[in-house]
Enzyme design. Structure first.
Site, PDB file in Angstrom:
ATOM      1  N   ASP A  42     -25.863 -38.734 -29.067  1.00  0.00           N
ATOM      2  CA  ASP A  42     -25.704 -37.565 -28.199  1.00  0.00           C
ATOM      3  C   ASP A  42     -25.690 -38.004 -26.733  1.00  0.00           C
ATOM      4  O   ASP A  42     -26.695 -38.494 -26.221  1.00  0.00           O
ATOM      5  CB  ASP A  42     -26.860 -36.588 -28.456  1.00  0.00           C
ATOM      6  CG  ASP A  42     -26.581 -35.217 -27.879  1.00  0.00           C
ATOM      7  OD1 ASP A  42     -25.661 -35.089 -27.051  1.00  0.00           O
ATOM      8  OD2 ASP A  42     -27.286 -34.264 -28.259  1.00  0.00           O
ATOM      9  N   ASP A  43     -24.572 -37.846 -26.079  1.00  0.00           N
ATOM     10  CA  ASP A  43     -24.417 -38.175 -24.649  1.00  0.00           C
ATOM     11  C   ASP A  43     -24.393 -39.681 -24.374  1.00  0.00           C
ATOM     12  O   ASP A  43     -24.649 -40.100 -23.240  1.00  0.00           O
ATOM     13  CB  ASP A  43     -25.510 -37.524 -23.769  1.00  0.00           C
ATOM     14  CG  ASP A  43     -25.448 -36.011 -23.737  1.00  0.00           C
ATOM     15  OD1 ASP A  43     -24.636 -35.413 -24.469  1.00  0.00           O
ATOM     16  OD2 ASP A  43     -26.236 -35.415 -22.967  1.00  0.00           O
ATOM     17  N   CYS A  81     -21.709 -30.832 -26.504  1.00  0.00           N
ATOM     18  CA  CYS A  81     -22.301 -31.024 -27.836  1.00  0.00           C
ATOM     19  C   CYS A  81     -21.658 -30.186 -28.936  1.00  0.00           C
ATOM     20  O   CYS A  81     -21.145 -30.725 -29.914  1.00  0.00           O
ATOM     21  CB  CYS A  81     -23.789 -30.690 -27.775  1.00  0.00           C
ATOM     22  SG  CYS A  81     -24.707 -31.766 -26.671  1.00  0.00           S
ATOM     23  N   ARG A  85     -19.262 -31.337 -32.281  1.00  0.00           N
ATOM     24  CA  ARG A  85     -19.770 -31.244 -33.662  1.00  0.00           C
ATOM     25  C   ARG A  85     -18.834 -30.375 -34.519  1.00  0.00           C
ATOM     26  O   ARG A  85     -18.606 -30.657 -35.696  1.00  0.00           O
ATOM     27  CB  ARG A  85     -21.198 -30.681 -33.651  1.00  0.00           C
ATOM     28  CG  ARG A  85     -22.190 -31.753 -33.177  1.00  0.00           C
ATOM     29  CD  ARG A  85     -23.422 -31.229 -32.481  1.00  0.00           C
ATOM     30  NE  ARG A  85     -23.718 -32.149 -31.387  1.00  0.00           N
ATOM     31  CZ  ARG A  85     -24.433 -33.258 -31.507  1.00  0.00           C
ATOM     32  NH1 ARG A  85     -24.997 -33.554 -32.658  1.00  0.00           N
ATOM     33  NH2 ARG A  85     -24.601 -34.079 -30.485  1.00  0.00           N
ATOM     34  N   LYS A 141     -29.650 -33.585 -35.150  1.00  0.00           N
ATOM     35  CA  LYS A 141     -29.314 -32.394 -34.362  1.00  0.00           C
ATOM     36  C   LYS A 141     -28.076 -31.689 -34.914  1.00  0.00           C
ATOM     37  O   LYS A 141     -27.023 -32.290 -35.054  1.00  0.00           O
ATOM     38  CB  LYS A 141     -29.070 -32.838 -32.918  1.00  0.00           C
ATOM     39  CG  LYS A 141     -28.401 -31.783 -32.047  1.00  0.00           C
ATOM     40  CD  LYS A 141     -28.268 -32.281 -30.627  1.00  0.00           C
ATOM     41  CE  LYS A 141     -27.258 -31.477 -29.845  1.00  0.00           C
ATOM     42  NZ  LYS A 141     -27.218 -31.862 -28.418  1.00  0.00           N
ATOM     43  N   HIS A 143     -26.718 -27.989 -33.954  1.00  0.00           N
ATOM     44  CA  HIS A 143     -26.052 -27.367 -32.792  1.00  0.00           C
ATOM     45  C   HIS A 143     -24.705 -26.710 -33.104  1.00  0.00           C
ATOM     46  O   HIS A 143     -23.785 -26.723 -32.289  1.00  0.00           O
ATOM     47  CB  HIS A 143     -25.891 -28.364 -31.625  1.00  0.00           C
ATOM     48  CG  HIS A 143     -26.096 -27.676 -30.298  1.00  0.00           C
ATOM     49  ND1 HIS A 143     -26.176 -28.338 -29.088  1.00  0.00           N
ATOM     50  CD2 HIS A 143     -26.229 -26.358 -30.011  1.00  0.00           C
ATOM     51  CE1 HIS A 143     -26.342 -27.464 -28.118  1.00  0.00           C
ATOM     52  NE2 HIS A 143     -26.384 -26.256 -28.650  1.00  0.00           N
ATOM     53  N   SER A 166     -30.215 -28.789 -29.021  1.00  0.00           N
ATOM     54  CA  SER A 166     -30.575 -29.942 -28.188  1.00  0.00           C
ATOM     55  C   SER A 166     -32.080 -30.053 -27.943  1.00  0.00           C
ATOM     56  O   SER A 166     -32.800 -29.050 -27.926  1.00  0.00           O
ATOM     57  CB  SER A 166     -29.860 -29.865 -26.832  1.00  0.00           C
ATOM     58  OG  SER A 166     -28.471 -29.875 -27.012  1.00  0.00           O
ATOM     59  N   HIS A 228     -29.664 -37.921 -25.435  1.00  0.00           N
ATOM     60  CA  HIS A 228     -29.671 -36.683 -24.637  1.00  0.00           C
ATOM     61  C   HIS A 228     -31.042 -36.567 -23.970  1.00  0.00           C
ATOM     62  O   HIS A 228     -32.062 -36.782 -24.623  1.00  0.00           O
ATOM     63  CB  HIS A 228     -29.430 -35.508 -25.599  1.00  0.00           C
ATOM     64  CG  HIS A 228     -29.161 -34.192 -24.943  1.00  0.00           C
ATOM     65  ND1 HIS A 228     -30.122 -33.505 -24.226  1.00  0.00           N
ATOM     66  CD2 HIS A 228     -28.042 -33.418 -24.915  1.00  0.00           C
ATOM     67  CE1 HIS A 228     -29.593 -32.366 -23.791  1.00  0.00           C
ATOM     68  NE2 HIS A 228     -28.331 -32.293 -24.192  1.00  0.00           N
ATOM     69  N   ASP A 280     -20.948 -37.836 -29.019  1.00  0.00           N
ATOM     70  CA  ASP A 280     -20.373 -36.491 -28.909  1.00  0.00           C
ATOM     71  C   ASP A 280     -19.756 -36.175 -27.557  1.00  0.00           C
ATOM     72  O   ASP A 280     -19.025 -35.185 -27.432  1.00  0.00           O
ATOM     73  CB  ASP A 280     -21.414 -35.426 -29.275  1.00  0.00           C
ATOM     74  CG  ASP A 280     -22.493 -35.279 -28.218  1.00  0.00           C
ATOM     75  OD1 ASP A 280     -22.749 -36.250 -27.460  1.00  0.00           O
ATOM     76  OD2 ASP A 280     -23.105 -34.204 -28.142  1.00  0.00           O
ATOM     77  N   ASN A 281     -20.054 -36.961 -26.547  1.00  0.00           N
ATOM     78  CA  ASN A 281     -19.450 -36.766 -25.217  1.00  0.00           C
ATOM     79  C   ASN A 281     -19.941 -37.882 -24.300  1.00  0.00           C
ATOM     80  O   ASN A 281     -20.805 -38.670 -24.679  1.00  0.00           O
ATOM     81  CB  ASN A 281     -19.779 -35.389 -24.616  1.00  0.00           C
ATOM     82  CG  ASN A 281     -21.246 -35.016 -24.620  1.00  0.00           C
ATOM     83  OD1 ASN A 281     -21.672 -34.160 -25.391  1.00  0.00           O
ATOM     84  ND2 ASN A 281     -22.036 -35.679 -23.798  1.00  0.00           N
ATOM     85  N   LYS A 301     -19.907 -36.300 -18.900  1.00  0.00           N
ATOM     86  CA  LYS A 301     -20.098 -35.117 -19.743  1.00  0.00           C
ATOM     87  C   LYS A 301     -19.687 -33.830 -19.014  1.00  0.00           C
ATOM     88  O   LYS A 301     -19.969 -33.662 -17.835  1.00  0.00           O
ATOM     89  CB  LYS A 301     -21.579 -35.048 -20.125  1.00  0.00           C
ATOM     90  CG  LYS A 301     -22.021 -33.778 -20.817  1.00  0.00           C
ATOM     91  CD  LYS A 301     -23.487 -33.887 -21.233  1.00  0.00           C
ATOM     92  CE  LYS A 301     -23.984 -32.576 -21.835  1.00  0.00           C
ATOM     93  NZ  LYS A 301     -25.295 -32.741 -22.481  1.00  0.00           N
TER      94      LYS A 301
HETATM   95 MG    MG Z   1     -23.913 -34.247 -26.163  1.00  0.00          MG
END
Ligand code: MG
Length: 468
Positions: A42-43, A81, A85, A141, A143, A166, A228, A280-281, A301
């Site tokens: 994540d991130d 996010c 997903r 996660k 989301h 998150s 994240h 995811d980003n 992001k």
């Molecule tokens: Mg993310």
């Protein structure tokens, strides 16, 4: 009288077969459909892996995945996010499945239009694989909506252990947010759990899933909450990297990948398991030393510049992917579902999706035909890429105004982009707008974008929305 040729060759073949010993039994053993593991960070930025050029983070296990498998250099997620997903689990651009933007938890911070989730009418990746007989488990996660109707067990996962959204959405971070639940199936096992243990708890549950399903085809989706913000590591990784908390966090995730690889080896599942690692980003840049690195790319992001959406992608599968493959073809999260359908024999969803079957890219390092990629952000089509060219349509975007450090949030400023054309081969950092030099290319890409977005507006589907 001569012996007809066909008879002669049959006679020869039968003579040969008498004198040739049968092949060893193991050569006859059919290889079943591959097991699948997707590890989703994540991130994590493009530049936050050793083989993607990190100069501060050691990732020996991710580097090993690249050495023994495939590394993509032009792989895209979406800017935040929930949309990413949605793309991964449906094979569609986020607006098509009604998940254009980040989904909020309950509370006054998030208005009703942020309260939605994945619709039961969508066919998800685990639902697709269940039709091919796979056991499906998710750790981490989610989301894609925190309502009972939208949680993982209602959307194809046999098992779930993790967070509904998150890790920063809890009252310690903002008193208006509700307690953050850690769930095991449908049951809340902790409120506002100790985040120092998240990565290691996720890893242990993932290993448990592999052990329990070693005798059947399985799909494991491990979606880490880290890196994240707020960042946490277990005790063994704190201050280990020498390059700060963010590097410590990635090194713990890398070690988790190492534990999964060791488990596959121990269970003798190593050869026929595909393990995919991506993010995811891009990095959340206003967090300064708690943010990742977008490598050579612009912004991070929340934007459709390359730093917001270009992410690492590694895939290892000893019996299916040639070791040491590198490919520069553009690909995206939307391609994962149709590719896995092709590799497993699972039926594609009945409703329209956007991704392509890239199984030849995995199996033979063969680049797919050049097709446009559309940069969607919050339901808006900001940019389009075709081969080396990327056109930004005029849109408002955020950039870093002030960086904060040590877990504090800085601030963004906003401005409008122009109609901007970049040559991503020569100018991957999107610094030199060449729209005036190539008006025909601008017109071609503009026409593509307009036609596709008009189609998306016609075809986009509704998410689940709770009754109010
Ligand atoms: Mg993310």
């Amino acid at each position: 009288m001569h012996v007809p040729k066909i008879l002669a060759s049959l006679l020869l073949a039968s003579l040969l077969s008498c004198s040739t010993p049968p092949p060893p039994a193991e050569a006859e053993t059919p290889v079943g459909p591959p097991n699948i593991i997707i590890v989703f960070a994540d991130d994590q930025g493009y530049g936050d892996v050793g083989v993607y050029g990190s100069t501060r983070i050691r990732t020996p296990h991710l580097d090993r995945m690249a050495a023994e498998g495939l590394k993509l250099t032009n792989f895209y997620a979406f800017p935040s996010c929930s949309p990413s997903r949605a793309a991964l689990l449906t094979g569609a651009y986020p607006p098509r499945v009604g998940i254009p933007d980040v989904i909020g938890p309950e509370g006054p911070n998030w208005t009703a239009n942020k309260q939605y989730g994945i619709n039961a009418t969508e066919t998800t990746l685990p639902e697709m694989l269940k039709q091919a007989g796979y056991a499906t488990g998710m750790v981490g996660k989610w989301h894609l909506g925190h309502f009972p109707e939208t949680m993982p067990l209602r959307h194809g996962f046999d098992e779930f252990f993790g967070l509904p959204y998150s890790n920063d959405m809890h009252p310690g971070n903002d008193p208006l947010w509700p307690d953050l639940p850690l769930l095991d199936g449908d049951e809340v096992v902790a409120l506002n759990p100790d985040q120092r243990e998240l990565t290691s708890r996720y890893t242990q549950r993932a290993i448990q899933f592999l052990e329990e399903h070693q005798d059947t085809s399985f799909f494991l989706y491990l979606a880490h909450s880290m890196p994240h913000v707020p960042l946490f590591t277990s005790d063994g990784f704190r201050d280990r990297s020498g390059f700060g908390t963010y590097a410590d966090v990635i090194e713990e995730i890398d070690a988790s990948v190492g534990e999964l690889l060791a488990t596959l080896d121990r269970l003798e599942l190593d050869e026929n398991t595909i393990i995919i690692y991506t993010s995811d980003n891009g990095p959340w840049l206003t967090y300064g030393n708690h943010a990742g690195s977008a490598g050579p790319f612009r912004e991070g992001k929340g934007t459709t510049y390359e730093g917001g959406m270009r992410v690492p992608f590694l895939a290892r599968w000893p019996t299916g992917i040639p070791a040491g493959s590198v490919n520069h073809a553009p690909a995206s999260l939307t391609d994962v579902l149709p590719t896995l359908a092709a590799l497993t024999g699972a039926p594609l969803p009945e409703r329209a999706i956007d991704g392509r079957d890239l199984s030849l890219l995995l199996r033979e390092n063969q680049a797919p035909a050049v097709t446009p990629f559309y940069y969607y952000r919050s339901g808006n089509l900001d940019a389009v890429r075709l081969g080396r060219w990327k056109l930004h349509l005029p849109h408002n975007f955020r950039y870093v105004d002030r960086v904060a450090n040590d877990g504090n949030r800085g601030s963004y400023a906003y401005r409008d982009s122009e109609l901007e054309l970049y040559d991503l081969y020569g100018d991957p950092g999107e610094r030199y707008n060449v729209a005036e030099e190539f008006p025909q290319k601008v017109a071609e890409l503009e026409a593509l974008a307009e036609a596709f977005h008009a189609r998306m507006l016609r075809e986009k589907r509704e998410p689940f929305r709770p009754a109010r």
